[in-house]
Scaffold this active site. Sequence first.
Site, PDB file in Angstrom:
ATOM      1  N   GLY A 210       0.845  -1.417  -0.052  1.00 29.37           N
ATOM      2  CA  GLY A 210      -0.038  -0.291  -0.198  1.00 29.37           C
ATOM      3  C   GLY A 210       0.800   1.372   0.055  1.00 29.37           C
ATOM      4  O   GLY A 210       2.144   1.257  -0.366  1.00 29.37           O
ATOM      5  N   GLY A 230      -0.902   6.317 -12.585  1.00 26.91           N
ATOM      6  CA  GLY A 230      -2.046   5.987 -11.572  1.00 26.91           C
ATOM      7  C   GLY A 230      -2.789   7.526 -11.584  1.00 26.91           C
ATOM      8  O   GLY A 230      -2.555   8.336 -12.732  1.00 26.91           O
ATOM      9  N   SER A 231      -3.533   7.823 -10.618  1.00 23.85           N
ATOM     10  CA  SER A 231      -4.586   8.872 -10.800  1.00 23.85           C
ATOM     11  C   SER A 231      -3.756  10.059 -10.440  1.00 23.85           C
ATOM     12  O   SER A 231      -2.565  10.242  -9.980  1.00 23.85           O
ATOM     13  CB  SER A 231      -5.481   8.562  -9.511  1.00 23.85           C
ATOM     14  N   GLU A 252       2.587   9.722 -15.268  1.00 26.18           N
ATOM     15  CA  GLU A 252       1.670   9.280 -16.359  1.00 26.18           C
ATOM     16  C   GLU A 252       0.209   9.409 -15.277  1.00 26.18           C
ATOM     17  O   GLU A 252       0.199   8.104 -14.851  1.00 26.18           O
ATOM     18  CB  GLU A 252       1.942   7.948 -16.995  1.00 26.18           C
ATOM     19  N   LEU A 253      -0.583  10.178 -15.654  1.00 23.62           N
ATOM     20  CA  LEU A 253      -1.662  10.188 -14.678  1.00 23.62           C
ATOM     21  C   LEU A 253      -3.228  10.023 -15.580  1.00 23.62           C
ATOM     22  O   LEU A 253      -3.143   9.491 -16.448  1.00 23.62           O
ATOM     23  CB  LEU A 253      -1.491  11.629 -14.139  1.00 23.62           C
ATOM     24  N   GLY A 254      -4.101  10.738 -14.877  1.00 18.51           N
ATOM     25  CA  GLY A 254      -5.305  10.376 -15.515  1.00 18.51           C
ATOM     26  C   GLY A 254      -5.726  11.407 -16.739  1.00 18.51           C
ATOM     27  O   GLY A 254      -4.975  12.164 -17.111  1.00 18.51           O
ATOM     28  N   CYS A 286      -6.762   4.922 -18.751  1.00 23.59           N
ATOM     29  CA  CYS A 286      -6.614   6.843 -18.675  1.00 23.59           C
ATOM     30  C   CYS A 286      -6.743   7.459 -20.001  1.00 23.59           C
ATOM     31  O   CYS A 286      -7.340   8.593 -19.825  1.00 23.59           O
ATOM     32  CB  CYS A 286      -5.044   6.886 -18.219  1.00 23.59           C
ATOM     33  N   GLU A 380     -13.126  12.549 -14.390  1.00 23.65           N
ATOM     34  CA  GLU A 380     -12.570  11.341 -14.903  1.00 23.65           C
ATOM     35  C   GLU A 380     -13.360  10.333 -14.119  1.00 23.65           C
ATOM     36  O   GLU A 380     -13.164  10.131 -12.843  1.00 23.65           O
ATOM     37  CB  GLU A 380     -11.255  11.167 -14.747  1.00 23.65           C
ATOM     38  N   VAL A 381     -13.924   9.563 -14.930  1.00 24.16           N
ATOM     39  CA  VAL A 381     -15.026   8.556 -14.474  1.00 24.16           C
ATOM     40  C   VAL A 381     -14.365   7.348 -14.134  1.00 24.16           C
ATOM     41  O   VAL A 381     -14.688   6.720 -13.094  1.00 24.16           O
ATOM     42  CB  VAL A 381     -16.273   8.453 -15.118  1.00 24.16           C
ATOM     43  N   PHE A 382     -13.488   6.983 -15.071  1.00 28.14           N
ATOM     44  CA  PHE A 382     -12.662   5.613 -14.784  1.00 28.14           C
ATOM     45  C   PHE A 382     -13.895   4.258 -14.916  1.00 28.14           C
ATOM     46  O   PHE A 382     -13.678   3.292 -13.999  1.00 28.14           O
ATOM     47  CB  PHE A 382     -11.833   5.529 -13.563  1.00 28.14           C
TER      48      PHE A 382
END
Length: 485
Positions: A210, A230-231, A252-254, A286, A380-382
């Site tokens: 985590g 990730g986000s 590298e994000l949303g 993404c 951003e819904v994902f």
Amino acid sequence: MSLLDSAVWHGKIFVDEWVEGGGGTQNVVEPASGDVLGEIGVASPEDVSNAARSAHAAHLDWAAQTPEHRAAVLRRAGSLWEEHEAEIADWIVREAGSIPPKAGLEIHIAAQECYEASALPTHPSGLVLPSSEPRWSFARRRAAGVVTVIAPFNFPLILSIRSVAPALALGNAVLLKPDPRTAVCGGVALVRIFEEAGLPPGLLQLLPGGTEVGTAAVSAPEVRVVAFTGSTAAGRAVGSLGAEHLKRVHLELGGNNALVVLPGADVAAAASAGAFGSWMHQGQICMATGRHLVHESLYDDYLAALSAKAENLPVGNPAKEQVALGPIIDAKQLARVDSLVTRTVDAGATLSAGGTYDGLFYAPTVLSDVTPEMPAYAEEVFGPVAPVIRFSTVDEAVALARGNEYGLSLGILGDVGLAMAVADAVPSGIVHINEQTVGDEANIPFGGVGWSGNGSRVGGAEANLEAFTDTQWLTMRAEIAPYPF
């Protein structure tokens, strides 16, 4: 014994060898059924420290190996992905909730990433620089050292291997922290492939865990580079921590990507592209199409065609039946998706299709009568949600496409001349004309701008060299230089 035989990795992490993790264990759960597929080890911060020290020592020997030797390991890894495709694909389907074609795509790209990376050891790695002094002056690329790779659950294999392969090829060691929800296909599979490919011990360490494990993997003093996917929210935290510890951080994000449907576009083809862009892998990408911007002359027909596709695409367990959409990764993510849809409808949007779920299976959803401030459009819904909004002029389409802080991928369908004007006017790391927003290849520079990241950080020789090496200035004289002291 098969490549992913659980007897090898059950309840374990990989720090030079398969060992018990200081963080205990965690079940590997199939989201489509709730079945327990196995048990992974969970790392502790102490495990990260041990792994980082060992990785640093291993990197020194590895970087000194001949380019031919490192290239051979990467080529062998590429062939092993192909050799074990069926077994690995089954894990991607069951652990990540992927349909089989998406699993096959991940393995194909994993192999290509290794083949592309195998050319990096012999890629030109320096420049001869002019000098006003009587000497030779060079800039040369050197392995950065230890690279931490933090990868997400949605494309667990691609989003790990695209940093792991080039980092190793260029002489680095890697600490890999996969998402614990997909630690087998996004972590164990990579370690086993590189073990079989002949990668020396210590160069690829597997550390599921985590936030505390991620923090340790960024802040470890041996780590020089962090590659995070990730986000945006998590990326901000990683970027801040990396800056505090003077690490080079690639983010590298949303994305909340727009698909612009221009006047005169083929509606049937556009709706097919839009459906794929929004609903491939349940929208958990993404690059997914998060906003459909449709010219008013096509709006009604496009909405009808997209809604019909939503109503006819099968949803179910991809391990047991032929479906177009599998499950959302877990209940927390499904609740977020449903909340965004519900709040958007409450704000005045029309639910044209979908908006329902059974267990973790969320129906492909179309929202119409949307305005820019509504939650499912603005965020951003994902998830498998397609908000559709109309525009009257190309200038209005540009304003809508530019109307949020993300800048990952942009799709433009229709007249190429108009599309070029839109492409030039909208900041985006990726632009596809007459394609939807989702796409990736091993040899292309990939990355976003704004809230989507800090530019192209992986893919292609130049981006990978920039990401995973340091530039050193080197001079050389025939004799010791004279000095006035």
